[in-house]
Design a protein around this motif. Structure first.
Motif, PDB file in Angstrom:
ATOM      1  N   VAL A  68       0.847  -1.207   0.000  1.00  0.00           N
ATOM      2  CA  VAL A  68       0.000   0.000   0.000  1.00  0.00           C
ATOM      3  C   VAL A  68       0.879   1.253   0.000  1.00  0.00           C
ATOM      4  N   GLU A  69       1.973   1.191   0.716  1.00  0.00           N
ATOM      5  CA  GLU A  69       2.908   2.325   0.745  1.00  0.00           C
ATOM      6  C   GLU A  69       3.422   2.639  -0.665  1.00  0.00           C
ATOM      7  N   ARG A  70       3.723   1.580  -1.419  1.00  0.00           N
ATOM      8  CA  ARG A  70       4.239   1.748  -2.790  1.00  0.00           C
ATOM      9  C   ARG A  70       3.162   2.209  -3.764  1.00  0.00           C
ATOM     10  N   ALA A  71       1.915   1.925  -3.425  1.00  0.00           N
ATOM     11  CA  ALA A  71       0.808   2.176  -4.361  1.00  0.00           C
ATOM     12  C   ALA A  71       0.569   3.672  -4.579  1.00  0.00           C
ATOM     13  N   ASP A  72       0.170   4.004  -5.809  1.00  0.00           N
ATOM     14  CA  ASP A  72      -0.304   5.358  -6.120  1.00  0.00           C
ATOM     15  C   ASP A  72      -1.820   5.427  -6.009  1.00  0.00           C
ATOM     16  N   GLY A  73      -2.456   4.295  -6.076  1.00  0.00           N
ATOM     17  CA  GLY A  73      -3.907   4.227  -5.974  1.00  0.00           C
ATOM     18  C   GLY A  73      -4.302   2.794  -5.664  1.00  0.00           C
ATOM     19  N   HIS A 102      -3.600  10.638   0.865  1.00  0.00           N
ATOM     20  CA  HIS A 102      -3.514  11.362  -0.412  1.00  0.00           C
ATOM     21  C   HIS A 102      -3.274  10.434  -1.600  1.00  0.00           C
ATOM     22  N   LYS A 103      -3.904   9.275  -1.541  1.00  0.00           N
ATOM     23  CA  LYS A 103      -3.866   8.353  -2.684  1.00  0.00           C
ATOM     24  C   LYS A 103      -5.289   8.119  -3.181  1.00  0.00           C
ATOM     25  N   LEU A 125     -17.728   4.675   1.387  1.00  0.00           N
ATOM     26  CA  LEU A 125     -17.252   6.052   1.162  1.00  0.00           C
ATOM     27  C   LEU A 125     -16.749   6.746   2.429  1.00  0.00           C
ATOM     28  N   PRO A 126     -17.512   6.722   3.537  1.00  0.00           N
ATOM     29  CA  PRO A 126     -16.978   7.402   4.730  1.00  0.00           C
ATOM     30  C   PRO A 126     -15.725   6.735   5.293  1.00  0.00           C
ATOM     31  N   VAL A 127     -15.600   5.432   5.075  1.00  0.00           N
ATOM     32  CA  VAL A 127     -14.389   4.730   5.535  1.00  0.00           C
ATOM     33  C   VAL A 127     -13.182   5.207   4.726  1.00  0.00           C
ATOM     34  N   MET A 128     -13.369   5.311   3.412  1.00  0.00           N
ATOM     35  CA  MET A 128     -12.282   5.760   2.551  1.00  0.00           C
ATOM     36  C   MET A 128     -11.804   7.152   2.984  1.00  0.00           C
ATOM     37  N   ARG A 129     -12.755   7.995   3.250  1.00  0.00           N
ATOM     38  CA  ARG A 129     -12.432   9.376   3.629  1.00  0.00           C
ATOM     39  C   ARG A 129     -11.619   9.392   4.915  1.00  0.00           C
ATOM     40  N   GLU A 130     -12.037   8.591   5.888  1.00  0.00           N
ATOM     41  CA  GLU A 130     -11.323   8.572   7.165  1.00  0.00           C
ATOM     42  C   GLU A 130      -9.914   7.994   7.021  1.00  0.00           C
ATOM     43  N   LEU A 131      -9.729   7.101   6.040  1.00  0.00           N
ATOM     44  CA  LEU A 131      -8.396   6.528   5.813  1.00  0.00           C
ATOM     45  C   LEU A 131      -7.480   7.498   5.058  1.00  0.00           C
ATOM     46  N   GLY A 132      -8.046   8.570   4.545  1.00  0.00           N
ATOM     47  CA  GLY A 132      -7.224   9.534   3.807  1.00  0.00           C
ATOM     48  C   GLY A 132      -7.160   9.251   2.325  1.00  0.00           C
ATOM     49  N   LEU A 133      -7.971   8.306   1.864  1.00  0.00           N
ATOM     50  CA  LEU A 133      -8.020   7.983   0.436  1.00  0.00           C
ATOM     51  C   LEU A 133      -8.978   8.944  -0.275  1.00  0.00           C
ATOM     52  N   THR A 177      -2.458  10.189 -10.858  1.00  0.00           N
ATOM     53  CA  THR A 177      -1.354  10.996 -11.404  1.00  0.00           C
ATOM     54  C   THR A 177      -1.281  12.346 -10.704  1.00  0.00           C
ATOM     55  N   VAL A 178      -2.439  12.971 -10.564  1.00  0.00           N
ATOM     56  CA  VAL A 178      -2.496  14.282  -9.908  1.00  0.00           C
ATOM     57  C   VAL A 178      -2.021  14.168  -8.457  1.00  0.00           C
ATOM     58  N   LEU A 179      -2.469  13.137  -7.782  1.00  0.00           N
ATOM     59  CA  LEU A 179      -2.103  12.982  -6.375  1.00  0.00           C
ATOM     60  C   LEU A 179      -0.632  12.595  -6.218  1.00  0.00           C
ATOM     61  N   ARG A 180      -0.100  11.816  -7.134  1.00  0.00           N
ATOM     62  CA  ARG A 180       1.336  11.503  -7.056  1.00  0.00           C
ATOM     63  C   ARG A 180       2.145  12.784  -7.203  1.00  0.00           C
ATOM     64  N   TYR A 181       1.740  13.619  -8.167  1.00  0.00           N
ATOM     65  CA  TYR A 181       2.412  14.905  -8.334  1.00  0.00           C
ATOM     66  C   TYR A 181       2.306  15.733  -7.043  1.00  0.00           C
ATOM     67  N   GLY A 182       1.108  15.754  -6.481  1.00  0.00           N
ATOM     68  CA  GLY A 182       0.879  16.541  -5.264  1.00  0.00           C
ATOM     69  C   GLY A 182       1.707  16.044  -4.088  1.00  0.00           C
ATOM     70  N   ARG A 183       1.757  14.722  -3.928  1.00  0.00           N
ATOM     71  CA  ARG A 183       2.531  14.179  -2.797  1.00  0.00           C
ATOM     72  C   ARG A 183       4.012  14.533  -2.923  1.00  0.00           C
ATOM     73  N   ARG A 184       4.490  14.539  -4.179  1.00  0.00           N
ATOM     74  CA  ARG A 184       5.920  14.778  -4.384  1.00  0.00           C
ATOM     75  C   ARG A 184       6.275  16.256  -4.397  1.00  0.00           C
ATOM     76  N   GLU A 185       5.384  17.065  -4.957  1.00  0.00           N
ATOM     77  CA  GLU A 185       5.773  18.440  -5.281  1.00  0.00           C
ATOM     78  C   GLU A 185       5.115  19.519  -4.433  1.00  0.00           C
ATOM     79  N   VAL A 186       4.023  19.207  -3.777  1.00  0.00           N
ATOM     80  CA  VAL A 186       3.283  20.260  -3.073  1.00  0.00           C
ATOM     81  C   VAL A 186       3.413  20.040  -1.573  1.00  0.00           C
ATOM     82  N   SER A 187       4.064  20.996  -0.925  1.00  0.00           N
ATOM     83  CA  SER A 187       4.301  20.865   0.510  1.00  0.00           C
ATOM     84  C   SER A 187       3.048  21.221   1.300  1.00  0.00           C
ATOM     85  N   LEU A 188       2.817  20.489   2.357  1.00  0.00           N
ATOM     86  CA  LEU A 188       1.714  20.814   3.272  1.00  0.00           C
ATOM     87  C   LEU A 188       2.200  21.603   4.470  1.00  0.00           C
ATOM     88  N   GLU A 189       3.500  21.575   4.690  1.00  0.00           N
ATOM     89  CA  GLU A 189       4.070  22.101   5.934  1.00  0.00           C
ATOM     90  C   GLU A 189       3.633  23.540   6.220  1.00  0.00           C
TER      91      GLU A 189
END
Ligand SMILES: Cc1cc2nc3c(=O)[nH]c(=O)nc-3n(C[C@H](O)[C@H](O)[C@H](O)COP(=O)(O)O)c2cc1C
Length: 200
Positions: A68-73, A102-103, A125-133, A177-189
């Motif tokens: 799951v860690e390796r997965a993009d979706g 964020h996957k 659906l609510p489970v997915m949301r709580e997991l961060g998917l 694809t959008v989320l992979r870009y976001g995880r790599r390039e867009v900081s949340l800090e």
């Protein structure tokens, strides 16, 4: 932006003997394997060795976690059991958390009844949301599943499901694809947010 294929495994969400969902999950895996923009594999929850004497991240399986860690979706193939999801699917999903954040996730409902698992999808659906998917807005529905496959496990009306799967995958690939870009390039800090859900 990298062009390396996305990794989107398919979770087969039931351990039931005689499960029809296995045909559905295998059909999806076979079709995705043809695409050159996505790598996939089948995650059969039957093969994940976790105890039922505890729950949550403390009983994490290292292979499932790493996958799951390796997965993009993710694609979750969920049969409808009394309008809900199988308890063991939820038990497995609950063993990870930060791995999902964020996957993208696409949901596939399977049912003996005519509605194609729409109720299990609604309940997930609510489970997915709580997991961060992040759920996509296109689902796959396999209703009357006992009539959809021949004795060799081949889909009888393959063309109809290929069309639906293509739409579903195009959406899931875009979101992944959008989320992979976001995880790599867009900081949340700087926005005071966090990578791990702290709202529990
Ligand atoms: C405990 C249980 C509850 C079920 N509840 C429903 C249901 O609410 N609606 C429905 O259409 N089918 C229901 N079914 C039938 C399943 O959807 C059917 O077995 C289908 O093939 C998908 O599940 P499977 O992958 O376990 O075969 C239920 C099956 C089981 C074992």
């Amino acid at each position: 932006m990298t062009n390396t294929p996305l990794f989107i495994p398919v979770i087969l969400g039931t351990t039931r003997q005689g499960r029809q969902s296995e045909y559905v999950a295998k059909f999806i895996v076979e079709q995705i394997a043809i695409r050159d923009d996505v790598e996939t594999e089948l995650i059969d929850i039957r093969n994940i060795p976790i105890t039922t004497k505890d729950a949550g991240e403390s009983i994490k399986d290292s292979l499932f976690s790493a996958t799951v860690e390796r997965a993009d979706g993710l694609i979750i193939v969920a049969p409808e059991y009394n309008h809900g999801y199988p308890g063991l699917l939820k038990h497995v999903l609950d063993t990870c958390l930060k791995e999902y954040i964020h996957k993208a996730v696409g949901l596939c409902g399977v049912s003996a009844g005519p509605f194609g698992g729409t109720r299990v999808i609604q309940n997930l659906l609510p489970v997915m949301r709580e997991l961060g998917l992040i759920t996509i807005f296109y689902d796959l529905n396999f209703g009357n599943v006992q009539h959809l496959f021949d004795e060799h496990g081949n889909l009888i009306d393959k063309q109809t499901y290929l069309r639906r799967l293509e739409q579903f995958m195009n959406e899931l690939v875009w979101m992944s694809t959008v989320l992979r870009y976001g995880r790599r390039e867009v900081s949340l800090e700087k926005k005071g947010s966090t990578q791990v859900n702290d709202t529990k």
